[in-house]
Design an enzyme around this catalytic site. Structure first.
Site, PDB file in Angstrom:
ATOM      1  N   ALA A  66      41.490  34.795  34.515  1.00  0.00           N
ATOM      2  CA  ALA A  66      40.808  33.540  34.215  1.00  0.00           C
ATOM      3  C   ALA A  66      39.313  33.854  34.117  1.00  0.00           C
ATOM      4  O   ALA A  66      38.838  34.858  34.661  1.00  0.00           O
ATOM      5  CB  ALA A  66      41.077  32.530  35.316  1.00  0.00           C
ATOM      6  N   GLY A 111      44.966  35.967  35.979  1.00  0.00           N
ATOM      7  CA  GLY A 111      45.671  35.093  35.037  1.00  0.00           C
ATOM      8  C   GLY A 111      46.378  35.864  33.939  1.00  0.00           C
ATOM      9  O   GLY A 111      47.358  35.375  33.372  1.00  0.00           O
ATOM     10  N   GLU A 114      49.556  36.897  35.502  1.00  0.00           N
ATOM     11  CA  GLU A 114      50.365  35.673  35.669  1.00  0.00           C
ATOM     12  C   GLU A 114      50.978  35.246  34.336  1.00  0.00           C
ATOM     13  O   GLU A 114      52.128  34.813  34.272  1.00  0.00           O
ATOM     14  CB  GLU A 114      49.488  34.564  36.262  1.00  0.00           C
ATOM     15  CG  GLU A 114      49.103  34.881  37.715  1.00  0.00           C
ATOM     16  CD  GLU A 114      48.060  33.934  38.281  1.00  0.00           C
ATOM     17  OE1 GLU A 114      46.968  33.824  37.682  1.00  0.00           O
ATOM     18  OE2 GLU A 114      48.327  33.300  39.310  1.00  0.00           O
ATOM     19  N   GLU A 134      42.204  38.636  42.500  1.00  0.00           N
ATOM     20  CA  GLU A 134      41.448  37.434  42.877  1.00  0.00           C
ATOM     21  C   GLU A 134      40.852  37.529  44.277  1.00  0.00           C
ATOM     22  O   GLU A 134      39.756  37.020  44.539  1.00  0.00           O
ATOM     23  CB  GLU A 134      42.349  36.192  42.795  1.00  0.00           C
ATOM     24  CG  GLU A 134      42.722  35.767  41.385  1.00  0.00           C
ATOM     25  CD  GLU A 134      44.002  36.409  40.874  1.00  0.00           C
ATOM     26  OE1 GLU A 134      44.433  37.439  41.436  1.00  0.00           O
ATOM     27  OE2 GLU A 134      44.571  35.879  39.901  1.00  0.00           O
TER      28      GLU A 134
HETATM   29  N1  COA Z   1      36.082  36.514  33.418  1.00  0.00           N
HETATM   30  C1  COA Z   1      34.940  36.490  32.743  1.00  0.00           C
HETATM   31  N2  COA Z   1      34.395  37.574  32.160  1.00  0.00           N
HETATM   32  C2  COA Z   1      35.063  38.740  32.284  1.00  0.00           C
HETATM   33  C3  COA Z   1      36.280  38.832  32.977  1.00  0.00           C
HETATM   34  C4  COA Z   1      36.791  37.657  33.562  1.00  0.00           C
HETATM   35  N3  COA Z   1      37.957  37.628  34.221  1.00  0.00           N
HETATM   36  N4  COA Z   1      36.703  40.122  32.932  1.00  0.00           N
HETATM   37  C5  COA Z   1      35.773  40.794  32.223  1.00  0.00           C
HETATM   38  N5  COA Z   1      34.796  39.963  31.824  1.00  0.00           N
HETATM   39  C6  COA Z   1      33.615  40.280  31.034  1.00  0.00           C
HETATM   40  C7  COA Z   1      32.563  41.033  31.836  1.00  0.00           C
HETATM   41  O1  COA Z   1      31.772  40.124  32.592  1.00  0.00           O
HETATM   42  C8  COA Z   1      31.796  41.705  30.736  1.00  0.00           C
HETATM   43  O2  COA Z   1      30.947  40.750  30.115  1.00  0.00           O
HETATM   44  P1  COA Z   1      29.417  41.149  29.747  1.00  0.00           P
HETATM   45  O3  COA Z   1      29.566  42.291  28.767  1.00  0.00           O
HETATM   46  O4  COA Z   1      28.891  39.904  29.124  1.00  0.00           O
HETATM   47  O5  COA Z   1      28.785  41.547  31.010  1.00  0.00           O
HETATM   48  C9  COA Z   1      32.874  42.056  29.718  1.00  0.00           C
HETATM   49  O6  COA Z   1      33.976  41.183  29.993  1.00  0.00           O
HETATM   50  C10 COA Z   1      33.377  43.481  29.831  1.00  0.00           C
HETATM   51  O7  COA Z   1      33.787  43.689  31.179  1.00  0.00           O
HETATM   52  P2  COA Z   1      33.271  44.909  32.078  1.00  0.00           P
HETATM   53  O8  COA Z   1      33.446  44.517  33.501  1.00  0.00           O
HETATM   54  O9  COA Z   1      31.904  45.312  31.637  1.00  0.00           O
HETATM   55  O10 COA Z   1      34.317  46.045  31.642  1.00  0.00           O
HETATM   56  P3  COA Z   1      34.744  47.311  32.523  1.00  0.00           P
HETATM   57  O11 COA Z   1      35.512  48.186  31.587  1.00  0.00           O
HETATM   58  O12 COA Z   1      33.600  47.890  33.244  1.00  0.00           O
HETATM   59  O13 COA Z   1      35.753  46.717  33.629  1.00  0.00           O
HETATM   60  C11 COA Z   1      37.573  45.327  34.394  1.00  0.00           C
HETATM   61  C12 COA Z   1      36.962  46.153  33.225  1.00  0.00           C
HETATM   62  C13 COA Z   1      38.799  44.589  33.853  1.00  0.00           C
HETATM   63  C14 COA Z   1      37.991  46.277  35.536  1.00  0.00           C
HETATM   64  C15 COA Z   1      36.519  44.331  34.902  1.00  0.00           C
HETATM   65  O14 COA Z   1      35.990  43.611  33.789  1.00  0.00           O
HETATM   66  C16 COA Z   1      37.036  43.319  35.891  1.00  0.00           C
HETATM   67  O15 COA Z   1      37.236  43.638  37.040  1.00  0.00           O
HETATM   68  N6  COA Z   1      37.226  42.059  35.438  1.00  0.00           N
HETATM   69  C17 COA Z   1      37.602  40.962  36.300  1.00  0.00           C
HETATM   70  C18 COA Z   1      39.070  41.040  36.672  1.00  0.00           C
HETATM   71  C19 COA Z   1      39.420  39.894  37.610  1.00  0.00           C
HETATM   72  O16 COA Z   1      38.926  39.791  38.706  1.00  0.00           O
HETATM   73  N7  COA Z   1      40.311  39.002  37.140  1.00  0.00           N
HETATM   74  C20 COA Z   1      40.741  37.858  37.889  1.00  0.00           C
HETATM   75  C21 COA Z   1      39.873  36.697  37.604  1.00  0.00           C
HETATM   76  S1  COA Z   1      40.321  35.251  38.529  1.00  0.00           S
END
Ligand code: COA
Length: 260
Positions: A66, A111, A114, A134
């Site tokens: 999400a 999400g 999910e 989360e």
């Molecule tokens: N919500 C909003 N934005 C998200 C996102 C999310 N769930 N997951 C990734 N993004 C965004 C990042 O903020 C980033 O945006 P920016 O370029 O404007 O800063 C972009 O997507 C790329 O993500 P980034 O974190 O730079 O890529 P990465 O390769 O370093 O890491 C992940 C990849 C998936 C490990 C990391 O993005 C992450 O941990 N995301 C969140 C996962 C999460 O907690 N999901 C549950 C949400 S309730």
């Protein structure tokens, strides 16, 4: 129907919905959730669509969860309606009477996992990572993750993933029975098509019966589940497709089902 954050295409009875926010790793904001709901409802009512495939744009993510920036700004009441809307979407997908396949082309987190769990079949690329992170944000799964994972894999794994927050590889997900196939990233589309094509050709009433008896049957007691199976079995036997399938077997030729 046109969407800002989705691409939709139907080919040979297979309707592919691609979640398209690659700069945000296809994170599900409210608008994308609403579009996805509308797109799935639209496909479910279209007789030309026999199988639905959900995937993510780009080669990095299926859905990275999400949208965290939206979650951060929500009031508790908005958070409740966001969770309920997400749950309704996932439940609607799971209860569709057409098979839904998740093509997991990268991160399926929060999400995203999910959503994949609500699909009927899951094919993952070796680059996929599945998890419920989360807890690291000070929250918990809210789109059905605590409920579907425990039913699918038991509380040992469900609690490890949700409490630890660490994702698992596609291979591990396969070993645990969470995905049907794992293939190289450049083979994902072919593998999904190979899984989908026989479902397009299958008798629709048989497919509907199997989905309902299996999934609803798992939530009720055995006796009620068996009664549901009998009712659906009898309904299959009332179709022209049953006549065709059984005749084709006896005539030693391939069946041609018509959906009647
Ligand atoms: N919500 C909003 N934005 C998200 C996102 C999310 N769930 N997951 C990734 N993004 C965004 C990042 O903020 C980033 O945006 P920016 O370029 O404007 O800063 C972009 O997507 C790329 O993500 P980034 O974190 O730079 O890529 P990465 O390769 O370093 O890491 C992940 C990849 C998936 C490990 C990391 O993005 C992450 O941990 N995301 C969140 C996962 C999460 O907690 N999901 C549950 C949400 S309730």
């Amino acid at each position: 129907m046109s969407f800002e954050n989705l691409a939709v295409v139907t080919r040979g009875g297979i309707h592919t919905i691609t979640i398209k926010r690659p700069a945000k790793l296809n994170a599900l904001n409210r608008q994308t959730l609403q579009e996805l709901y509308a797109a799935v409802i639209d496909a479910s009512g279209d007789d030309k669509v026999r199988v639905i495939v959900l995937t993510g744009a780009g080669d990095k993510a299926f859905v990275a969860g999400a949208d965290i920036s939206e979650i951060r700004e929500q009031s508790p009441l908005e958070a409740r309606s966001f969770s309920q809307f997400g749950q309704n979407l996932m439940s609607m997908i799971q209860s569709l009477d057409k098979p839904v396949i998740a093509a997991i082309n990268g991160y399926a987190l929060g999400g995203g996992m999910e959503l994949a769990l609500a699909c009927h079949l899951r094919v993952a690329s070796t680059t996929a990572r599945l998890g419920l992170p989360e807890v690291k944000l000070g929250i918990m799964p809210g789109f059905g993750g605590t409920q579907r994972l425990v039913r699918l894999a038991g509380s040992t794994l469900a609690l490890e993933l949700a409490l630890g927050g660490e994702p698992i590889t596609a291979e591990r997900a396969y070993e645990l029975g969470l995905v049907n196939r794992v293939v190289a990233a450049d083979e994902l589309e072919n593998a999904v098509q190979a899984l989908a094509k026989p479902l397009v050709a299958a008798a629709p009433e048989a497919v509907r019966g199997i989905l309902q008896a299996t999934l609803q049957g798992a939530e009720i007691n055995l006796e009620a589940g068996l009664a549901l199976e009998t009712a659906r079995f009898a309904l299959c036997c009332a179709t022209e497709d049953m006549q065709e399938g059984t005749s084709a077997f006896l005539d030693k030729r391939p069946a041609e089902f018509k959906g009647r």
